[in-house]
Enzyme design. Structure first.
Site, PDB file in Angstrom:
ATOM      1  N   LYS A  49       5.066  -8.148   5.247  1.00 19.42           N
ATOM      2  CA  LYS A  49       4.181  -8.350   4.115  1.00 19.42           C
ATOM      3  C   LYS A  49       2.794  -8.309   4.152  1.00 19.42           C
ATOM      4  O   LYS A  49       1.960  -8.113   3.378  1.00 19.42           O
ATOM      5  CB  LYS A  49       5.120  -9.419   3.322  1.00 19.42           C
ATOM      6  CG  LYS A  49       6.332  -9.568   3.002  1.00 19.42           C
ATOM      7  CD  LYS A  49       6.709 -10.626   2.134  1.00 19.42           C
ATOM      8  CE  LYS A  49       7.667 -11.528   3.483  1.00 19.42           C
ATOM      9  NZ  LYS A  49       8.145 -12.699   3.054  1.00 19.42           N
ATOM     10  N   GLU A 105      -1.776  -2.283   9.751  1.00 21.21           N
ATOM     11  CA  GLU A 105      -1.306  -3.883   9.918  1.00 21.21           C
ATOM     12  C   GLU A 105      -2.364  -4.708   9.578  1.00 21.21           C
ATOM     13  O   GLU A 105      -3.715  -4.338   9.465  1.00 21.21           O
ATOM     14  CB  GLU A 105      -1.100  -3.985  11.406  1.00 21.21           C
ATOM     15  CG  GLU A 105       0.358  -4.157  11.726  1.00 21.21           C
ATOM     16  CD  GLU A 105       1.096  -5.192  11.456  1.00 21.21           C
ATOM     17  OE1 GLU A 105       0.652  -5.945  10.759  1.00 21.21           O
ATOM     18  OE2 GLU A 105       2.269  -5.541  12.061  1.00 21.21           O
ATOM     19  N   ASP A 106      -2.213  -6.115   9.338  1.00 18.76           N
ATOM     20  CA  ASP A 106      -3.050  -6.885   8.916  1.00 18.76           C
ATOM     21  C   ASP A 106      -3.845  -7.518  10.346  1.00 18.76           C
ATOM     22  O   ASP A 106      -4.701  -7.668  10.195  1.00 18.76           O
ATOM     23  CB  ASP A 106      -2.469  -7.981   8.018  1.00 18.76           C
ATOM     24  CG  ASP A 106      -1.321  -8.548   8.305  1.00 18.76           C
ATOM     25  OD1 ASP A 106      -0.904  -7.908   9.349  1.00 18.76           O
ATOM     26  OD2 ASP A 106      -0.930  -9.737   7.908  1.00 18.76           O
ATOM     27  N   ASP A 109      -2.176  -9.826  17.005  1.00 21.28           N
ATOM     28  CA  ASP A 109      -2.204 -11.140  17.807  1.00 21.28           C
ATOM     29  C   ASP A 109      -1.860 -11.232  19.482  1.00 21.28           C
ATOM     30  O   ASP A 109      -2.489 -10.763  20.024  1.00 21.28           O
ATOM     31  CB  ASP A 109      -1.571 -12.127  17.246  1.00 21.28           C
ATOM     32  CG  ASP A 109      -1.807 -13.548  17.299  1.00 21.28           C
ATOM     33  OD1 ASP A 109      -2.508 -13.686  18.413  1.00 21.28           O
ATOM     34  OD2 ASP A 109      -1.504 -14.660  16.751  1.00 21.28           O
ATOM     35  N   LYS A 137      -7.340  -9.796  17.200  1.00 21.35           N
ATOM     36  CA  LYS A 137      -7.571 -11.105  17.720  1.00 21.35           C
ATOM     37  C   LYS A 137      -7.259 -11.035  19.412  1.00 21.35           C
ATOM     38  O   LYS A 137      -6.104 -11.358  19.872  1.00 21.35           O
ATOM     39  CB  LYS A 137      -6.526 -12.025  17.097  1.00 21.35           C
ATOM     40  CG  LYS A 137      -7.052 -13.688  17.248  1.00 21.35           C
ATOM     41  CD  LYS A 137      -6.244 -14.485  16.205  1.00 21.35           C
ATOM     42  CE  LYS A 137      -4.968 -15.188  16.532  1.00 21.35           C
ATOM     43  NZ  LYS A 137      -4.401 -15.985  15.669  1.00 21.35           N
ATOM     44  N   PHE A 158      -6.048 -19.618  14.296  1.00 23.21           N
ATOM     45  CA  PHE A 158      -5.100 -19.392  13.192  1.00 23.21           C
ATOM     46  C   PHE A 158      -5.821 -19.099  11.909  1.00 23.21           C
ATOM     47  O   PHE A 158      -6.385 -19.737  11.393  1.00 23.21           O
ATOM     48  CB  PHE A 158      -4.112 -20.523  13.045  1.00 23.21           C
ATOM     49  CG  PHE A 158      -2.904 -20.224  12.287  1.00 23.21           C
ATOM     50  CD1 PHE A 158      -1.820 -19.499  12.704  1.00 23.21           C
ATOM     51  CD2 PHE A 158      -3.013 -20.276  10.637  1.00 23.21           C
ATOM     52  CE1 PHE A 158      -0.885 -19.008  12.164  1.00 23.21           C
ATOM     53  CE2 PHE A 158      -1.731 -19.665  10.160  1.00 23.21           C
ATOM     54  CZ  PHE A 158      -0.665 -19.117  10.796  1.00 23.21           C
ATOM     55  N   VAL A 159      -5.760 -17.836  11.572  1.00 21.78           N
ATOM     56  CA  VAL A 159      -6.339 -17.305  10.355  1.00 21.78           C
ATOM     57  C   VAL A 159      -5.198 -17.179   9.163  1.00 21.78           C
ATOM     58  O   VAL A 159      -4.165 -16.829   9.192  1.00 21.78           O
ATOM     59  CB  VAL A 159      -7.167 -16.010  10.555  1.00 21.78           C
ATOM     60  CG1 VAL A 159      -8.508 -16.467  11.061  1.00 21.78           C
ATOM     61  CG2 VAL A 159      -6.390 -14.959  11.152  1.00 21.78           C
ATOM     62  N   ASP A 165      -0.530 -15.062   6.268  1.00 24.96           N
ATOM     63  CA  ASP A 165      -0.105 -16.270   5.414  1.00 24.96           C
ATOM     64  C   ASP A 165       0.063 -17.440   6.560  1.00 24.96           C
ATOM     65  O   ASP A 165       0.026 -17.130   7.937  1.00 24.96           O
ATOM     66  CB  ASP A 165       1.402 -16.086   5.207  1.00 24.96           C
ATOM     67  CG  ASP A 165       2.503 -15.833   6.251  1.00 24.96           C
ATOM     68  OD1 ASP A 165       2.138 -14.938   7.500  1.00 24.96           O
ATOM     69  OD2 ASP A 165       3.437 -16.378   6.564  1.00 24.96           O
ATOM     70  N   ARG A 171      -1.408 -16.034   1.059  1.00 22.96           N
ATOM     71  CA  ARG A 171      -1.673 -14.725   1.351  1.00 22.96           C
ATOM     72  C   ARG A 171      -2.639 -14.244   0.207  1.00 22.96           C
ATOM     73  O   ARG A 171      -3.260 -13.012   0.549  1.00 22.96           O
ATOM     74  CB  ARG A 171      -0.397 -13.665   1.430  1.00 22.96           C
ATOM     75  CG  ARG A 171       0.586 -14.131   2.371  1.00 22.96           C
ATOM     76  CD  ARG A 171       1.835 -12.895   2.270  1.00 22.96           C
ATOM     77  NE  ARG A 171       2.941 -13.224   3.086  1.00 22.96           N
ATOM     78  CZ  ARG A 171       3.176 -12.943   4.219  1.00 22.96           C
ATOM     79  NH1 ARG A 171       2.194 -12.386   5.011  1.00 22.96           N
ATOM     80  NH2 ARG A 171       4.395 -13.359   4.682  1.00 22.96           N
TER      81      ARG A 171
END
Ligand code: PRP
Length: 189
Positions: A49, A105-106, A109, A137, A158-159, A165, A171
């Site tokens: 999501k 993609e957001d 990682d 990242k 951690f973002v 989220d 979000r």
């Protein structure tokens, strides 16, 4: 604008994101044009999501007449650490055989999700599979992976926000920020 109390520091403002996403959409469109790839052969696949805000902004700036599709993959099991084995919870609607797939993609990682996804989509005979990510990242990598188009490269923290989220929450912050994880210990949702 008041920041959410769980924000430690804003990394990217709404304005910075909008400006960069418009540039990214142009870069990606130029890539397809340069390679003589027609709109009808492009499928833009959002990974739900987290991609939703980025996908919407990107798609409106991507002035190509292309097919939209989505998948749901899970790799984080609700907390701060990424699980190693991604799982497909919802697969594509469209046939991607001989199509040029653009994954939206957001975040990249550890690299596990995108690496798995690229292999999976190639096994379905896509003509090409490219990845555009809003944030990268590199400090979080557990396996080698490089996105084709990157909005912002960020530090290994951690973002949250703009689709990203914490435990399915936060979000809808309009910016991307480092989370104040110390405050979580006493935080009541
Ligand atoms: C996030 C993100 C990527 C993945 C990247 O998804 O959208 O799919 O993690 O992490 P990795 O490089 O460590 O594999 P998540 O599983 O949190 O689901 P969401 O999109 O619903 O937030």
């Amino acid at each position: 604008m008041a920041l959410h109390p769980l924000v430690k520091r804003v990394l990217l403002t709404e304005e910075q994101i909008k400006t960069r996403v418009a540039e990214l959409a142009t870069e990606v469109a130029e890539h397809y044009k340069k390679n003589n790839i027609k709109d009808k052969d492009i499928v833009v696949v959002g990974i739900l999501k987290g991609c939703v805000p980025f996908y919407a902004e990107f798609f409106m700036n991507f002035k190509q007449d292309v097919v939209m599709d989505f998948m749901v993959i899970s790799s984080y099991l609700g907390g701060l650490k990424s699980n190693k084995q991604p799982k497909i919870n919802l697969d594509l609607n469209s046939d991607i055989k001989n199509k040029h797939v653009l994954i939206v993609e957001d975040i990249v990682d550890t690299g596990h999700t995108l690496s798995f996804l690229k292999d999976y989509l190639k096994s379905r005979k896509a003509a090409s599979v490219n990845v555009v990510t809003l944030v990268d990242k590199p400090g979080g990598r557990k396996i080698e992976f490089e996105a084709n188009f990157i909005g912002f490269s960020i530090e290994n923290e951690f973002v949250i926000g703009y689709g990203l989220d914490y435990d399915e929450k936060l979000r809808n912050l309009p910016y991307i920020a480092i989370m104040d994880t110390d405050k979580l210990k006493t935080w009541e949702w």
